[in-house]
Design a protein around this motif. Structure first.
Motif, short mmCIF file in Angstrom:
data_model
loop_
_atom_site.label_atom_id
_atom_site.label_comp_id
_atom_site.label_asym_id
_atom_site.label_seq_id
_atom_site.Cartn_x
_atom_site.Cartn_y
_atom_site.Cartn_z
N SER A 186 -5.63 1.81 5.29
CA SER A 186 -5.27 0.51 5.87
C SER A 186 -5.42 -0.61 4.86
CB SER A 186 -6.15 0.21 7.09
OG SER A 186 -6.04 1.22 8.06
N MET A 187 -6.48 -0.55 4.07
CA MET A 187 -6.70 -1.58 3.05
C MET A 187 -5.62 -1.54 1.97
SD MET A 187 -9.20 -3.37 4.07
CE MET A 187 -9.67 -4.33 2.65
N ALA A 188 -5.20 -0.35 1.59
CA ALA A 188 -4.10 -0.23 0.62
C ALA A 188 -2.83 -0.81 1.22
CB ALA A 188 -3.90 1.23 0.22
N CYS A 189 -2.63 -0.56 2.50
CA CYS A 189 -1.43 -1.09 3.17
C CYS A 189 -1.49 -2.60 3.31
CB CYS A 189 -1.23 -0.42 4.52
SG CYS A 189 -0.68 1.30 4.36
N ILE A 190 -2.67 -3.16 3.51
CA ILE A 190 -2.81 -4.62 3.57
C ILE A 190 -2.33 -5.22 2.25
CG2 ILE A 190 -4.56 -6.45 3.32
CD1 ILE A 190 -5.89 -5.45 5.77
N HIS A 191 -2.66 -4.56 1.17
CA HIS A 191 -2.24 -5.03 -0.15
C HIS A 191 -0.71 -5.07 -0.25
CE1 HIS A 191 -1.56 -4.67 -4.54
NE2 HIS A 191 -2.49 -5.60 -4.56
N LEU A 237 3.57 4.89 1.64
CA LEU A 237 3.18 3.79 0.75
C LEU A 237 3.33 4.21 -0.71
CD1 LEU A 237 1.82 1.01 0.22
CD2 LEU A 237 -0.37 2.23 0.30
N LEU A 238 2.87 5.40 -1.05
CA LEU A 238 2.98 5.89 -2.42
C LEU A 238 4.44 6.05 -2.84
CD1 LEU A 238 0.15 8.58 -2.54
CD2 LEU A 238 0.08 6.25 -3.43
N ALA A 239 5.24 6.64 -1.96
CA ALA A 239 6.66 6.85 -2.28
C ALA A 239 7.39 5.52 -2.42
CB ALA A 239 7.31 7.71 -1.20
N THR A 240 7.15 4.61 -1.52
CA THR A 240 7.79 3.30 -1.57
C THR A 240 7.42 2.57 -2.87
OG1 THR A 240 7.75 3.14 0.83
CG2 THR A 240 8.07 1.09 -0.37
#
Length: 167
Positions: free
Chosen positions: A114-119, A43-46
Motif C-alpha cells: 500500500s505504501m508503494a502504491c501511495i508513492h 505496480l511493478l509492470a506499470t
C-alpha cells in the motif's frame, strides 16, 4: 491479556452464529492474499513499462523485500506464540504455522505494498491502506493473531514505507 479467552469466545460465537459473517471473514482473508500480490505485480509492470528497468522499479522491489526480510528475522527472534497455541480456541481462519505470530507478515506485506502504491497513486494507496487495516482486523477475529501482532506489523510497514517512499 487477561480476558482474551472471554473476548474471543464472544467474538467467535457471534461470527459462527452468522454464516454470512464467517464466510465474509474467510473470503476477505483469501481475497487479500490474492489481490495484494496482483496489485504489487501490476505496480511493478506499470513502472517498468513507463520507465524501463529504472531506479523506481528497483526501489519498488528493494524496499518491500528488505523490510520483509528484516521483519521475518525479527519475528523469528521474538517467536511469539499464536492465540490458538496459548488459549483454548479454534481459529476461524486456516491455521498458520506455530509461533512467529508477532509482528504479522500478512499485515506488513499488505501495508508495505500500500505504501508503494501511495508513492505511485495517492488514492489507490489510501484505499489499500484501509484494506490492510481490515486485513488486520480479520486476522485478529480469525484467531491467528493478537491485536498487538497486527498493529506492530502495520506500524512497521508504515514507518518503513515513509522512510523509503515518502522521504
Amino acid at each position: 491479556m487477561k480476558n482474551y479467552q472471554e473476548w474471543y469466545d464472544y467474538m467467535d460465537a457471534n461470527i459462527k452464529n452468522k454464516p454470512f459473517l464467517l464466510s465474509l471473514l474467510r473470503t476477505f482473508n483469501r481475497f487479500m492474499t490474492v489481490v495484494m500480490p496482483i496489485v504489487y505485480l501490476t505496480l511493478l509492470a506499470t513502472s517498468y513499462f513507463q520507465e524501463g528497468l529504472g531506479e523506481q522499479v528497483l526501489i519498488y522491489v528493494f524496499v518491500p523485500a528488505t523490510g520483509f526480510v528484516i521483519l521475518s528475522l525479527l519475528r523469528k527472534k521474538i517467536n511469539a506464540p499464536r492465540p490458538y497455541e496459548v488459549w483454548d480456541i479454534t481459529p476461524l481462519l486456516d491455521r498458520d504455522s506455530p509461533g512467529q505470530s508477532m509482528p504479522s507478515r500478512h499485515v506488513f506485506s499488505a501495508t508495505i505494498i500500500s505504501m508503494a502504491c501511495i508513492h505511485a497513486s495517492l488514492s489507490l494507496g489510501i484505499i489499500l491502506l484501509v484494506l490492510s487495516v481490515l486485513l488486520g482486523l480479520v486476522r485478529v477475529l480469525g484467531g491467528v493473531h493478537y491485536p498487538k501482532d497486527v498493529v506492530v506489523g502495520y506500524i512497521c510497514a508504515l514507518v518503513w514505507g515513509v522512510i523509503f517512499f515518502l522521504c
